[in-house]
Design a protein around this motif. Sequence first.
Motif, short mmCIF file in Angstrom:
data_model
loop_
_atom_site.label_atom_id
_atom_site.label_comp_id
_atom_site.label_asym_id
_atom_site.label_seq_id
_atom_site.Cartn_x
_atom_site.Cartn_y
_atom_site.Cartn_z
N TRP A 44 -25.77 -30.73 -6.72
CA TRP A 44 -25.29 -29.33 -6.58
C TRP A 44 -24.61 -29.01 -7.91
O TRP A 44 -23.78 -29.78 -8.40
N TYR A 48 -17.73 -21.56 -10.40
CA TYR A 48 -16.81 -20.71 -9.64
C TYR A 48 -16.02 -19.92 -10.67
O TYR A 48 -15.51 -20.50 -11.63
N GLY A 66 -22.86 -22.99 -1.29
CA GLY A 66 -21.50 -23.48 -1.54
C GLY A 66 -20.51 -22.53 -0.91
O GLY A 66 -20.86 -21.41 -0.54
N CYS A 67 -19.22 -22.96 -0.76
CA CYS A 67 -18.23 -22.03 -0.20
C CYS A 67 -18.07 -20.85 -1.13
O CYS A 67 -18.17 -21.00 -2.34
N ILE A 70 -12.63 -20.07 -3.17
CA ILE A 70 -11.73 -21.23 -3.19
C ILE A 70 -10.41 -20.81 -3.85
O ILE A 70 -10.39 -20.46 -5.03
N GLY A 75 -8.93 -27.75 -2.81
CA GLY A 75 -10.12 -28.40 -3.35
C GLY A 75 -9.98 -28.93 -4.76
O GLY A 75 -8.97 -28.72 -5.44
N VAL A 76 -11.02 -29.61 -5.19
CA VAL A 76 -11.07 -30.17 -6.55
C VAL A 76 -11.21 -29.02 -7.55
O VAL A 76 -10.63 -29.05 -8.64
N CYS A 77 -11.97 -27.99 -7.17
CA CYS A 77 -12.16 -26.83 -8.05
C CYS A 77 -10.81 -26.13 -8.27
O CYS A 77 -10.49 -25.75 -9.40
N TYR A 97 -7.91 -33.67 -0.39
CA TYR A 97 -8.03 -32.24 -0.67
C TYR A 97 -9.43 -31.80 -1.08
O TYR A 97 -9.68 -30.62 -1.30
N HIS A 98 -10.38 -32.76 -1.15
CA HIS A 98 -11.77 -32.40 -1.47
C HIS A 98 -12.34 -31.49 -0.38
O HIS A 98 -12.17 -31.75 0.81
N ILE A 99 -13.01 -30.41 -0.79
CA ILE A 99 -13.67 -29.52 0.18
C ILE A 99 -15.14 -29.94 0.25
O ILE A 99 -15.85 -29.88 -0.76
N CYS A 101 -18.68 -29.22 0.96
CA CYS A 101 -19.66 -28.16 1.25
C CYS A 101 -20.93 -28.78 1.78
O CYS A 101 -21.69 -28.14 2.49
N GLU A 108 -18.07 -36.25 -7.62
CA GLU A 108 -17.97 -34.86 -8.11
C GLU A 108 -17.28 -34.83 -9.46
O GLU A 108 -16.42 -35.66 -9.75
N ASP A 125 -18.72 -26.86 -11.47
CA ASP A 125 -18.62 -27.91 -10.45
C ASP A 125 -19.98 -28.59 -10.30
O ASP A 125 -21.00 -27.92 -10.14
N ASP A 127 -21.83 -31.76 -8.07
CA ASP A 127 -21.73 -32.76 -7.00
C ASP A 127 -22.94 -33.68 -7.07
O ASP A 127 -24.05 -33.25 -7.41
N1 SME Z 1 -16.09 -29.81 -3.55
C1 SME Z 1 -15.48 -28.61 -4.08
C2 SME Z 1 -15.90 -27.37 -3.33
C3 SME Z 1 -17.12 -26.71 -3.85
S1 SME Z 1 -18.56 -27.37 -3.23
O1 SME Z 1 -18.60 -28.79 -3.49
C4 SME Z 1 -19.88 -26.62 -3.81
C5 SME Z 1 -13.98 -28.73 -4.08
O2 SME Z 1 -13.43 -29.65 -3.48
O3 SME Z 1 -13.33 -27.87 -4.66
#
Ligand code: SME
Length: 156
Positions: A44, A48, A66-67, A70, A75-77, A97-99, A101, A108, A125, A127
């Motif tokens: 991915w 963002y 993707g979300c 954010i 999240g990591v972003c 805290y990883h999101i 998707c 990542e 970003d 992945d």
């Molecule tokens: N993993 C990211 C969110 C975006 S998706 O992976 C596309 C995060 O933790 O910010």
Amino acid sequence: MDKARQYELALQRIRALIEGETDAVALMATIVCELHHGLDHFDWTGFYRVVSPGVLKIGPYQGGHGCLTIPFDKGVCGKCAREARTQLVPDVTQLLYHIACSGSTRSEIVVPVLDAAGRVHAVLDVDSDTLEAFDDTDARCLETVCQWLTPRFLSR
Ligand code: SME
């Protein structure tokens, strides 16, 4: 082909394709496409964008959806945007805290897109479905690509 060579070729193509381009969407879409299809370990790949203070919104990307939004505190972003520095996550399951998707993501990397004053305009970003897929080579090459971005679209 090893990773360094894949980056060398992708970066060459990107430099040629974005020559003279100053539109942010055209730049981001082209970069994402070339990276995603040029690097074997990318599952991915997307930007963002900072659209208002403390808020990231999805930009051009390749891969599953993707979300859309954010906040900087998620999240990591969000952490990348907050700290304005690259985040390397070897194993996403170890990071609360990883999101997620996609359930298949294992590692990542997130790189900030900065202007000359160090302000964050976006994050890139990437992945991977492979554990520990990213290292210093990824950080260096993706930071190089992100440095090509802001002087171009800010010059419009
Ligand atoms: N993993 C990211 C969110 C975006 S998706 O992976 C596309 C995060 O933790 O910010």
